[in-house]
Design a protein around this motif. Structure first.
Motif, PDB file in Angstrom:
ATOM      1  N   TRP A  23      -3.276 -12.653 -10.478  1.00  0.00           N
ATOM      2  CA  TRP A  23      -2.594 -11.710 -10.557  1.00  0.00           C
ATOM      3  C   TRP A  23      -1.786 -11.122  -9.362  1.00  0.00           C
ATOM      4  N   CYS A  24      -0.680 -10.650  -9.518  1.00  0.00           N
ATOM      5  CA  CYS A  24       0.368 -10.254  -8.710  1.00  0.00           C
ATOM      6  C   CYS A  24      -0.209  -9.203  -7.517  1.00  0.00           C
ATOM      7  N   PRO A  25       0.001  -9.131  -6.377  1.00  0.00           N
ATOM      8  CA  PRO A  25      -0.067  -8.241  -5.488  1.00  0.00           C
ATOM      9  C   PRO A  25       0.080  -6.701  -6.070  1.00  0.00           C
ATOM     10  N   GLY A  26      -0.704  -5.682  -6.166  1.00  0.00           N
ATOM     11  CA  GLY A  26      -0.297  -4.201  -6.627  1.00  0.00           C
ATOM     12  C   GLY A  26      -0.495  -4.298  -8.227  1.00  0.00           C
ATOM     13  N   CYS A  27      -1.068  -5.312  -8.943  1.00  0.00           N
ATOM     14  CA  CYS A  27      -1.348  -5.485 -10.463  1.00  0.00           C
ATOM     15  C   CYS A  27      -2.664  -4.817 -10.467  1.00  0.00           C
ATOM     16  N   GLY A  30      -6.990  -6.540 -11.501  1.00  0.00           N
ATOM     17  CA  GLY A  30      -8.309  -6.665 -10.532  1.00  0.00           C
ATOM     18  C   GLY A  30      -8.965  -5.468 -10.519  1.00  0.00           C
ATOM     19  N   THR A  31      -8.452  -4.457 -10.347  1.00  0.00           N
ATOM     20  CA  THR A  31      -9.116  -3.239 -10.135  1.00  0.00           C
ATOM     21  C   THR A  31      -9.920  -2.739 -11.525  1.00  0.00           C
ATOM     22  N   PRO A 206      -0.704  -0.423 -13.698  1.00  0.00           N
ATOM     23  CA  PRO A 206       0.590  -0.978 -13.083  1.00  0.00           C
ATOM     24  C   PRO A 206       0.922  -2.365 -13.320  1.00  0.00           C
ATOM     25  N   GLY A 220       2.889  -1.317  -6.713  1.00  0.00           N
ATOM     26  CA  GLY A 220       1.724  -0.966  -7.588  1.00  0.00           C
ATOM     27  C   GLY A 220       1.169   0.622  -6.880  1.00  0.00           C
ATOM     28  N   LEU A 221       1.499   0.416  -5.586  1.00  0.00           N
ATOM     29  CA  LEU A 221       1.133   1.607  -4.834  1.00  0.00           C
ATOM     30  C   LEU A 221       1.810   2.960  -5.423  1.00  0.00           C
ATOM     31  N   LEU A 224       0.603   3.960  -8.733  1.00  0.00           N
ATOM     32  CA  LEU A 224      -0.781   4.972  -8.514  1.00  0.00           C
ATOM     33  C   LEU A 224      -0.769   6.079  -7.856  1.00  0.00           C
TER      34      LEU A 224
END
Lengths: 276, 91
Positions: A23-27, A30-31, A206, A220-221, A224
């Motif tokens: 998964w991409c950074p900011g996706c 994962g959270t 996101p 992603g930030l 959010l």
């Protein structure tokens, strides 16, 4: 000073050889997986009696990362596969982990009828407003006026309100959170796992790579931060009033929590009755 | 006034553990830490991102709420709550 660590306490729930995930950074995925594993840790579910089923898509990869019995089904068929699992082995706790496109576009009818029959399973749907894996095409949840690869001038199709669909089809537990509400999301997942019947949790997450950068939220930030400013918690309201609009408030909370007899209970009672 | 001065009530503390090579630099933990404990470091990890580090000035700022460990998409950060040293003289 921070301490450099080699392993994470939740690593025992993950297939270590597959981490890091794709998964991409900011996706937000994962959270959501992180919250799910925390929820598993805090409920006393026997992992031998747990099955996680996913469909196709970025979210569908959850089944490959989580170290329990899991199955990666064909596109849209996560819910019918899970129905079969539950009916064949009523002791099993079945969780369907999939995306909005898989559950509501390709597998839309399966979802509606599983909710109507009230099959005892938990459906976790990560809604990122588009088909992220294939390059950001518009899907059934893309809000009006949002831009996507196949809607470069803005979307003109009315989107599904997933919580309303689930509640109208007969789900006994319906909640919506964003991937910023991690604590509430974790508690909601625990409630859904312990709930008897068809429980549904929608998570707004996101997708910076495919959706965000076409809609002025390139990281992603930033998405959010938007959730932080624009999400309103309204427990118990009619999910029909919780529509999602571009640039508008996102209504989150627990909308439905009722009791209803489940399908597998009814089936096994019927078998007993017929054998008498 | 002795009821108002309770020495044993201290804010809890947490130890921050970071797996630097897993970090993809999304910045969620830095932005949303309620105590502002973390900041972006200048070093690179194996993937070429900047993993978070503690704001050096105050070592005891982290209260161990665990928000970072819940929001991290990469399973790269976790918290261990520090056990309070019990004051034997109290009570």
């Amino acid at each position: 000073m921070e301490i450099e660590a080699k392993s994470h306490p939740l690593d025992r729930y993950l297939r270590a050889d597959r981490i890091p995930h794709i998964w991409c950074p900011g996706c937000g995925l994962g959270t959501v997986l992180n919250c799910f594993l925390h929820a598993l840790e805090e409920t006393d579910i026997d992992l031998k009696n747990l099955a996680v089923v996913s469909g196709i898509g970025c979210t569908g990869r959850v089944a490959g990362y989580i170290n329990v019995d899991s199955y990666h089904t064909t596109h849209g068929r996560a819910v019918p596969f899970a129905t079969g699992l539950k009916l064949a082995n009523p002791k099993l706790k079945v969780v369907v982990f999939s995306g909005d496109g898989d559950l509501f576009a390709i597998g839309g009818n399966h979802f509606i009828h599983a909710a109507r029959r009230n099959i005892d399973m938990t459906v976790i749907c990560v809604n990122n407003y588009n088909y992220g894996m294939t390059g950001g095409q518009l899907g059934p949840t893309t809000p009006l006026e949002a831009r996507a690869t196949t809607a470069p001038y803005g979307n003109i199709e009315h989107p599904f309100n997933l919580c309303h669909v689930a509640a109208a089809s007969g789900a006994v537990y319906v909640a919506r959170w964003t991937s910023l509400h991690v604590r509430r999301l974790k508690e909601s997942m625990k409630e859904a796992l312990n709930k008897k019947g068809f429980s549904f949790v929608e998570i707004i997450a996101p997708c910076p790579t495919a959706f965000g950068r076409r809609n002025k939220e390139p990281t992603g930030l930033e998405t959010l931060k938007y959730y932080k400013e624009h999400s309103v918690i309204k427990h118990g309201i009619d999910p029909a009033e919780a529509d999602i609009e571009m640039g508008g408030d996102i209504v989150v909370g627990k909308f439905v929590d009722i009791e209803k007899p489940t399908f597998d209970e009814a089936v096994h009672e019927l078998i007993k009755k017929a054998r008498k | 006034m002795k009821y108002w001065v309770k020495k044993e009530l201290k804010p809890p503390h947490g130890k921050v553990y970071i797996i630097k090579d897993r970090c993809k630099g999304c910045g969620f933990c830095i932005e949303f830490c309620p105590q502002g404990v973390l900041q972006e470091s200048e070093e690179f990890n194996a993937k070429g991102y900047h993993p978070p580090k503690l704001v050096e000035t105050d070592d005891k700022k982290c209260i161990g709420c665990g928000f970072c460990s819940l929001i991290c998409p990469e399973f790269a950060i976790h918290i261990e709550k520090e056990e309070e040293e019990k004051d034997e003289k109290a009570d």
